[in-house]
Design a protein around this motif. Structure first.
Motif, PDB file in Angstrom:
ATOM      1  N   LEU A  66       0.835  -1.198   0.000  1.00 18.45           N
ATOM      2  CA  LEU A  66       0.000   0.000   0.000  1.00 18.45           C
ATOM      3  C   LEU A  66       0.872   1.251   0.000  1.00 18.45           C
ATOM      4  O   LEU A  66       0.574   2.228  -0.700  1.00 18.45           O
ATOM      5  N   SER A 119     -11.664  -8.145   1.789  1.00 19.30           N
ATOM      6  CA  SER A 119     -10.329  -7.935   1.223  1.00 19.30           C
ATOM      7  C   SER A 119      -9.712  -6.586   1.578  1.00 19.30           C
ATOM      8  O   SER A 119      -8.490  -6.431   1.508  1.00 19.30           O
ATOM      9  N   GLN A 120     -10.509  -5.599   1.952  1.00 22.99           N
ATOM     10  CA  GLN A 120      -9.974  -4.265   2.233  1.00 22.99           C
ATOM     11  C   GLN A 120      -9.686  -4.042   3.721  1.00 22.99           C
ATOM     12  O   GLN A 120      -9.291  -2.945   4.115  1.00 22.99           O
ATOM     13  N   PHE A 123      -6.033  -2.872   4.759  1.00 25.61           N
ATOM     14  CA  PHE A 123      -5.749  -1.508   4.320  1.00 25.61           C
ATOM     15  C   PHE A 123      -6.458  -0.498   5.221  1.00 25.61           C
ATOM     16  O   PHE A 123      -5.906   0.556   5.548  1.00 25.61           O
ATOM     17  N   ILE A 124      -7.687  -0.820   5.614  1.00 23.44           N
ATOM     18  CA  ILE A 124      -8.444   0.073   6.498  1.00 23.44           C
ATOM     19  C   ILE A 124      -7.767   0.181   7.859  1.00 23.44           C
ATOM     20  O   ILE A 124      -7.735   1.261   8.466  1.00 23.44           O
ATOM     21  N   SER A 140     -15.056  -2.819   5.350  1.00 23.92           N
ATOM     22  CA  SER A 140     -14.639  -3.459   4.103  1.00 23.92           C
ATOM     23  C   SER A 140     -15.848  -3.998   3.343  1.00 23.92           C
ATOM     24  O   SER A 140     -15.926  -3.871   2.114  1.00 23.92           O
ATOM     25  N   MET A 144     -17.028  -2.752  -0.441  1.00 24.95           N
ATOM     26  CA  MET A 144     -17.022  -3.703  -1.550  1.00 24.95           C
ATOM     27  C   MET A 144     -18.405  -3.971  -2.121  1.00 24.95           C
ATOM     28  O   MET A 144     -18.536  -4.755  -3.067  1.00 24.95           O
ATOM     29  N   ALA A 232      -3.971  -2.593  -3.731  1.00 24.04           N
ATOM     30  CA  ALA A 232      -3.844  -1.342  -2.975  1.00 24.04           C
ATOM     31  C   ALA A 232      -4.344  -0.155  -3.797  1.00 24.04           C
ATOM     32  O   ALA A 232      -5.019   0.740  -3.273  1.00 24.04           O
ATOM     33  N   TYR A 235      -8.035  -0.224  -3.747  1.00 24.47           N
ATOM     34  CA  TYR A 235      -8.561   0.293  -2.477  1.00 24.47           C
ATOM     35  C   TYR A 235      -8.597   1.821  -2.476  1.00 24.47           C
ATOM     36  O   TYR A 235      -9.602   2.433  -2.087  1.00 24.47           O
ATOM     37  N   ASP A 236      -7.508   2.445  -2.902  1.00 29.01           N
ATOM     38  CA  ASP A 236      -7.476   3.908  -2.944  1.00 29.01           C
ATOM     39  C   ASP A 236      -8.508   4.456  -3.919  1.00 29.01           C
ATOM     40  O   ASP A 236      -9.089   5.524  -3.688  1.00 29.01           O
ATOM     41  N   PHE A 239     -11.802   4.300  -2.166  1.00 22.19           N
ATOM     42  CA  PHE A 239     -11.856   5.325  -1.132  1.00 22.19           C
ATOM     43  C   PHE A 239     -12.129   6.694  -1.741  1.00 22.19           C
ATOM     44  O   PHE A 239     -12.930   7.478  -1.229  1.00 22.19           O
TER      45      PHE A 239
END
Length: 329
Positions: A66, A119-120, A123-124, A140, A144, A232, A235-236, A239
């Motif tokens: 990440l 899956s997130q 990262f969170i 998450s 998703m 990663a 994910y961003d 977000f």
């Protein structure tokens, strides 16, 4: 972002960072392999110890990729940062394993779907150090919603790489068994047939296992860092698309953290919050007066039409007088 855009962004992030990305993967693989080999001989305690190690280690590896996707320069020690928050990372990993296992009891497909839902989580945990493991899992799942298929498509593009060692193994197996069958067909000594088949199968199987392992390892050195970095970036992108995520304790919007139950601190660079002569100038540029538009000449009203003279109503006909019945015919 589309899948191709996510992969392109991840590849650009890895440019100049392939060394640390591959090194992190190899080191994590060696740690888990050696630890599993040692602890695997201890019943129950070994499995528990593996979970204690795997959760924080996997979290730290995810945080490294990440950081790489965001243009940071993490070092090798950063992969062990999950152990600094052992409680949260271990509990999060344990809950994900339990929830995924319970969903897999229904069918394999629900378990796979929930894997993408969770899956997130790691990262969170990095972006919000105050969130609890269960809240991170819930967050998450919310992130998703409607995006699991897109992440599955992204991961599928990487899994297709492993068709190469599978194809090599299939071709090798066909060659080995074809050679053994040919030898047995032209041989007249039964003992020689058995010897040929056994030797060919043993040698071919050993070569195929070794070749498949080496090809898989070589592909993984490229695919795994690329895959996690793409995750990663994904994910961003989620977000940014959602303009922040919401939790019970904080509201994360873009790059700032706001307490939903309090007030935010005043921005020192907002007008009228800093002393004279400091900060941005409050003088406004003179406005250019607008040129008045030329008035439009009003149109001459049309002459009203003279109404037609209404026709005089026709006089009603006089009704006939009633006949007298006594009138002589």
């Amino acid at each position: 972002m589309t899948i191709s855009q996510v992969k392109r962004t991840a590849k650009e992030s890895l440019r100049g960072n392939w060394g640390i990305a591959i090194g992190i993967f190899v080191l994590a693989w060696l740690i888990l392999t050696v630890t599993g080999g040692i602890l695997g001989w201890i019943p129950f305690v070994g499995q528990v110890a593996m979970i204690l190690v795997t959760g924080p280690l996997y979290t730290g590896v995810a945080w490294v990729y990440l950081a790489i996707s965001r243009g940071e320069q993490p070092d090798v020690a950063y992969m062990f940062s999950g152990f600094k928050e052992f409680g949260r990372t271990f509990v999060a990993y344990l809950l994900i394993c339990i929830f995924t296992f319970l969903w897999s009891l229904l069918l394999i497909v629900p378990g796979i779907i929930k894997t993408y839902s969770y899956s997130q989580t790691f990262f969170i945990l990095r972006d919000n150090p105050n969130i609890s493991p269960l809240d991170a899992i819930t967050e998450s799942r919310h992130m998703m919603n409607g995006h699991k298929g897109r992440l599955f498509g992204l991961s599928l593009t990487f899994l297709l790489w492993y068709l190469i060692p599978i194809a090599v193994a299939i071709v090798g197996s066909v060659i080995v068994f074809s050679g053994a069958a040919t030898s047995s067909y032209y041989s007249t000594d039964p003992s020689q047939v058995i010897s040929t088949i056994s030797a060919g199968a043993a040698f071919g199987g050993l070569v195929l296992i070794l070749a498949s392992w080496l090809i898989t390892l070589g592909i993984s050195l490229y695919v795994y860092p690329y895959l996690i970095t793409s995750g990663a970036v994904f994910y961003d992108d989620l977000f940014a698309a959602s303009e922040g995520t919401f939790t019970e304790e904080t509201v994360i919007v873009a790059d700032e953290e706001v307490d939903p139950f309090g007030t935010t601190e005043a921005d020192p660079f907002v007008e009228d919050t800093h002393p004279e002569g400091f900060g941005p100038s409050t003088a406004k540029e003179p406005e250019v007066p607008e040129v008045p538009e030329t008035p439009v000449t009003p149109e001459t009203p049309e002459t009203p039409e003279v109404p037609e003279t209404p026709e005089s109503p026709e006089a009603p006909e006089n009704p006939e007088a009633p006949k007298d019945e006594n009138e002589p015919k």
